[in-house]
Design a protein around this motif. Structure first.
Motif, PDB file in Angstrom:
ATOM      1  N   UNK A 133       2.175  19.424  -1.132  1.00 51.11           N
ATOM      2  CA  UNK A 133       2.572  19.065   0.233  1.00 51.11           C
ATOM      3  C   UNK A 133       3.605  17.947   0.235  1.00 51.11           C
ATOM      4  N   UNK A 134       4.373  17.904   1.305  1.00 57.38           N
ATOM      5  CA  UNK A 134       5.303  16.788   1.492  1.00 57.38           C
ATOM      6  C   UNK A 134       4.622  15.712   2.339  1.00 57.38           C
ATOM      7  N   UNK A 135       5.017  14.449   2.175  1.00 58.72           N
ATOM      8  CA  UNK A 135       4.374  13.376   2.942  1.00 58.72           C
ATOM      9  C   UNK A 135       4.354  13.618   4.446  1.00 58.72           C
ATOM     10  N   UNK A 136       5.390  14.301   4.973  1.00 56.91           N
ATOM     11  CA  UNK A 136       5.450  14.498   6.425  1.00 56.91           C
ATOM     12  C   UNK A 136       4.290  15.354   6.939  1.00 56.91           C
ATOM     13  N   UNK A 137       3.681  16.144   6.054  1.00 55.51           N
ATOM     14  CA  UNK A 137       2.579  16.987   6.525  1.00 55.51           C
ATOM     15  C   UNK A 137       1.206  16.359   6.249  1.00 55.51           C
ATOM     16  N   UNK A 138       1.206  15.081   5.859  1.00 55.92           N
ATOM     17  CA  UNK A 138      -0.067  14.396   5.605  1.00 55.92           C
ATOM     18  C   UNK A 138      -0.392  13.462   6.772  1.00 55.92           C
ATOM     19  N   UNK A 139      -1.673  13.198   6.959  1.00 58.70           N
ATOM     20  CA  UNK A 139      -2.076  12.205   7.957  1.00 58.70           C
ATOM     21  C   UNK A 139      -1.810  10.807   7.392  1.00 58.70           C
ATOM     22  N   UNK A 140      -1.884   9.806   8.270  1.00 59.69           N
ATOM     23  CA  UNK A 140      -1.638   8.435   7.828  1.00 59.69           C
ATOM     24  C   UNK A 140      -2.575   8.007   6.708  1.00 59.69           C
ATOM     25  N   UNK A 141      -3.828   8.390   6.834  1.00 62.24           N
ATOM     26  CA  UNK A 141      -4.814   8.026   5.816  1.00 62.24           C
ATOM     27  C   UNK A 141      -4.548   8.712   4.488  1.00 62.24           C
ATOM     28  N   UNK A 142      -4.182   9.979   4.571  1.00 65.10           N
ATOM     29  CA  UNK A 142      -3.886  10.708   3.326  1.00 65.10           C
ATOM     30  C   UNK A 142      -2.663  10.115   2.630  1.00 65.10           C
ATOM     31  N   UNK A 143      -1.677   9.716   3.446  1.00 63.75           N
ATOM     32  CA  UNK A 143      -0.488   9.078   2.852  1.00 63.75           C
ATOM     33  C   UNK A 143      -0.900   7.802   2.110  1.00 63.75           C
ATOM     34  N   UNK A 144      -1.814   7.059   2.715  1.00 60.71           N
ATOM     35  CA  UNK A 144      -2.273   5.815   2.092  1.00 60.71           C
ATOM     36  C   UNK A 144      -2.936   6.127   0.742  1.00 60.71           C
ATOM     37  N   UNK A 145      -3.724   7.213   0.707  1.00 58.81           N
ATOM     38  CA  UNK A 145      -4.379   7.592  -0.553  1.00 58.81           C
ATOM     39  C   UNK A 145      -3.339   8.004  -1.599  1.00 58.81           C
ATOM     40  N   UNK A 146      -2.326   8.743  -1.157  1.00 61.20           N
ATOM     41  CA  UNK A 146      -1.268   9.160  -2.102  1.00 61.20           C
ATOM     42  C   UNK A 146      -0.525   7.929  -2.630  1.00 61.20           C
ATOM     43  N   UNK A 147      -0.304   6.958  -1.729  1.00 60.91           N
ATOM     44  CA  UNK A 147       0.377   5.731  -2.170  1.00 60.91           C
ATOM     45  C   UNK A 147      -0.453   5.022  -3.244  1.00 60.91           C
ATOM     46  N   UNK A 148      -1.772   5.028  -3.068  1.00 60.35           N
ATOM     47  CA  UNK A 148      -2.634   4.441  -4.107  1.00 60.35           C
ATOM     48  C   UNK A 148      -2.524   5.272  -5.392  1.00 60.35           C
ATOM     49  N   UNK A 149      -2.487   6.585  -5.216  1.00 63.01           N
ATOM     50  CA  UNK A 149      -2.354   7.462  -6.385  1.00 63.01           C
ATOM     51  C   UNK A 149      -1.066   7.199  -7.144  1.00 63.01           C
ATOM     52  N   UNK A 150       0.029   7.027  -6.398  1.00 66.35           N
ATOM     53  CA  UNK A 150       1.312   6.742  -7.060  1.00 66.35           C
ATOM     54  C   UNK A 150       1.258   5.414  -7.807  1.00 66.35           C
ATOM     55  N   UNK A 151       0.573   4.441  -7.189  1.00 63.10           N
ATOM     56  CA  UNK A 151       0.450   3.136  -7.841  1.00 63.10           C
ATOM     57  C   UNK A 151      -0.360   3.235  -9.135  1.00 63.10           C
ATOM     58  N   UNK A 152      -1.226   4.259  -9.198  1.00 58.44           N
ATOM     59  CA  UNK A 152      -2.090   4.403 -10.377  1.00 58.44           C
ATOM     60  C   UNK A 152      -1.419   5.127 -11.541  1.00 58.44           C
ATOM     61  N   UNK A 153      -0.296   5.768 -11.276  1.00 58.40           N
ATOM     62  CA  UNK A 153       0.196   6.760 -12.249  1.00 58.40           C
ATOM     63  C   UNK A 153       0.482   6.181 -13.631  1.00 58.40           C
ATOM     64  N   UNK A 154       0.968   4.940 -13.694  1.00 56.85           N
ATOM     65  CA  UNK A 154       1.254   4.360 -15.028  1.00 56.85           C
ATOM     66  C   UNK A 154       0.028   3.644 -15.603  1.00 56.85           C
ATOM     67  N   UNK A 155      -1.123   3.868 -14.967  1.00 55.20           N
ATOM     68  CA  UNK A 155      -2.374   3.213 -15.373  1.00 55.20           C
ATOM     69  C   UNK A 155      -2.189   1.688 -15.471  1.00 55.20           C
ATOM     70  N   UNK A 156      -1.820   1.082 -14.350  1.00 54.04           N
ATOM     71  CA  UNK A 156      -1.492  -0.352 -14.399  1.00 54.04           C
ATOM     72  C   UNK A 156      -2.740  -1.221 -14.560  1.00 54.04           C
TER      73      UNK A 156
END
Lengths: 229, 245
Positions: A133-156
């Motif tokens: 999905x593209x961000x435009x088709x996500x709800x605000x909460x789902x976008x927030x979860x994806x943003x957390x997911x993106x922050x996790x990708x390099x295993x910081x």
């Protein structure tokens, strides 16, 4: 561990941060609580080097970064995941591509390995199967979860959250809070959460600080009557 | 910001956007995307403009000189006019209007929605990620679009000359090729290369410098087109002076 020592920042005559000092212990979450417009986001961005500091010192695992050059700061930032209040997802990319971007840019992993890592992150954030999905088709909460997911990708090692629950409905808010707690407990992610939401602060914070009029103070207990938004 | 500090800031921005580790492995896909957007995307409007450029040039030239010079001179005049001036400059102005504005709007929107900050937090250099592919893609696309525009304009000019001025294709072609100088063609292409840099740099620069919201994004798009158009005219004169002066 992150140490912030006597950090100050002003915009013209407005003092936003005045001798701010605190530390983030390993596997601990520090919450910076404060009314809107007090400079919490400025503090986060200053720590990560996006906003230049006027004064003060910042150490990541004992390494001083307040005088680091851009190239040195980029290396430090690979250890940090940053979740923006407005999510800052790339709207021309799918959820998968958003999460995969840091991996594509900074690792030489095969596309298969990247796909597996992205699917793993989608499972962690509770959005399996939503990668196309593209961000435009996500709800605000789902976008927030994806943003957390993106922050996790390099295993910081560290995760910085800027108002992670603001504007969410109660169910989604609880989901985001649960994820933040899970990431700290299961994955030992230290970090900083800035919020003006008392319930979020109480739920996720190991150490809670109040930022008000540029000054920071540690709270042993949150008293709602003292919190004048 | 006065003119000199603007030129300094603009030049520094351009150099900063190019002098970065290119990371070609990841950047090449973004370059190809931009070539598709800038090059292929601009092709239809460039062809339309070129058709009318060829037609109008032929009409105007014939009005001025036919009857007083041999008819093959029409081919010579149209050819040199299109290769030296009209092809490069009309192509560049069209790409500027279409692409500099969209670059400024796209990057400006990314700025106000913190996507550029997000790149920085992910340790991705936004100059390399956003600007470099656009500059390289424009640098590749504009000269190719210019060549296509020149061919189309010459074709439409020859068509008009043949059908309405009674100048056979062979005569037109004789004038075109007999007085062809490589310097005319390559001089036009050198102009196109300069124009490409100005277009991409202006689009990226004004997008990057956006502060605020939707109004500022719109303003950035306008500034990008105006600045790149002035830059195109300026470089047109300077390159003409050096090569043809």
């Amino acid at each position: 561990m992150i140490e912030i020592k006597k950090v100050s920042k002003r915009f013209d005559t407005l003092v936003v941060l005045d001798n701010v000092s605190f530390r983030v212990r390993d596997a601990h979450l520090v919450v910076i609580l404060g009314p809107s417009g007090t400079g919490k986001t400025v503090l986060l961005k200053s720590i990560i080097g996006i906003q230049p500091l006027d004064e003060g010192e910042i150490f990541f695992d004992g390494v001083p970064v307040h005088k680091a050059r851009d190239s040195e700061m980029y290396e430090v930032r690979k250890k940090i995941g940053f979740v923006f209040q407005g999510t800052a997802l790339f709207d021309s990319m799918t959820v998968c591509e958003n999460i995969a971007l840091p991996l594509v840019e900074h690792t030489s992993q095969s596309s298969q390995a990247i796909r597996e890592r992205v699917n793993n992150i989608l499972d962690i954030i509770g959005l399996p199967g939503k990668g196309g999905l593209y961000p435009r088709s996500l709800s605000g909460g789902m976008k927030r979860l994806v943003a957390i997911g993106r922050a996790l990708s390099l295993n910081p090692t560290y995760l910085f959250y800027d108002e992670p629950t603001t504007g969410l409905d109660p169910i989604m808010r609880d989901r985001v809070v649960a994820l933040i707690i899970q990431l700290r407990k299961e994955y030992k992610k230290s970090g900083i959460v800035v919020t003006h939401d008392l319930d979020t602060a109480q739920a996720v914070g190991d150490d809670i600080y109040m930022l008000k009029k540029g000054k920071i103070s540690k709270l042993e207990q949150i008293k709602k009557e003292e919190y004048d938004v | 910001m006065n003119l000199f500090s603007f030129i300094g800031d603009f030049s520094t921005f351009l150099v900063r956007s190019i002098i970065v580790p290119w990371k070609f492995k990841t950047t090449k896909w973004r370059i190809l995307q931009q070539i598709y957007s800038i090059g292929i995307g601009s092709l239809p409007i460039i062809v339309v403009i070129a058709v009318f450029t060829g037609l109008v040039s032929t009409v105007q030239t014939s009005y001025q000189i036919i009857g007083s010079v041999p008819r093959y001179i029409i081919g010579t005049t149209i050819g040199r006019m299109v290769m030296i001036e009209l092809g490069p400059i009309l192509t560049a102005l069209m790409v500027s209007g279409r692409c500099a504005s969209s670059m400024a709007a796209e990057i400006g929107t990314m700025r106000v929605t913190e996507q550029i900050d997000a790149l920085e937090t992910m340790a991705i250099d936004p100059y390399r990620f956003l600007n470099l592919p656009r500059i390289i893609a424009t640098f590749i696309s504009v000269p190719i679009l210019t060549i296509i525009a020149e061919l189309v304009a010459l074709g439409s000019g020859a068509f008009y000359a043949n059908h309405f001025l009674n100048i056979p294709f062979g005569v037109f072609n004789y004038g075109l090729t007999h007085f062809f100088y490589a310097r005319d063609f390559f001089g036009g292409l050198i102009k196109a290369l300069f124009f490409a840099i100005v277009i991409a740099a202006a689009g990226c620069y004004f997008g990057f410098k956006v502060k605020g919201g939707a109004k500022e994004v719109g303003r950035a798009a306008t500034y990008a087109v105006v600045t790149s158009s002035i830059g195109i005219l300026l470089f047109d004169f300077m390159v003409a002076l050096v090569i043809f002066g």
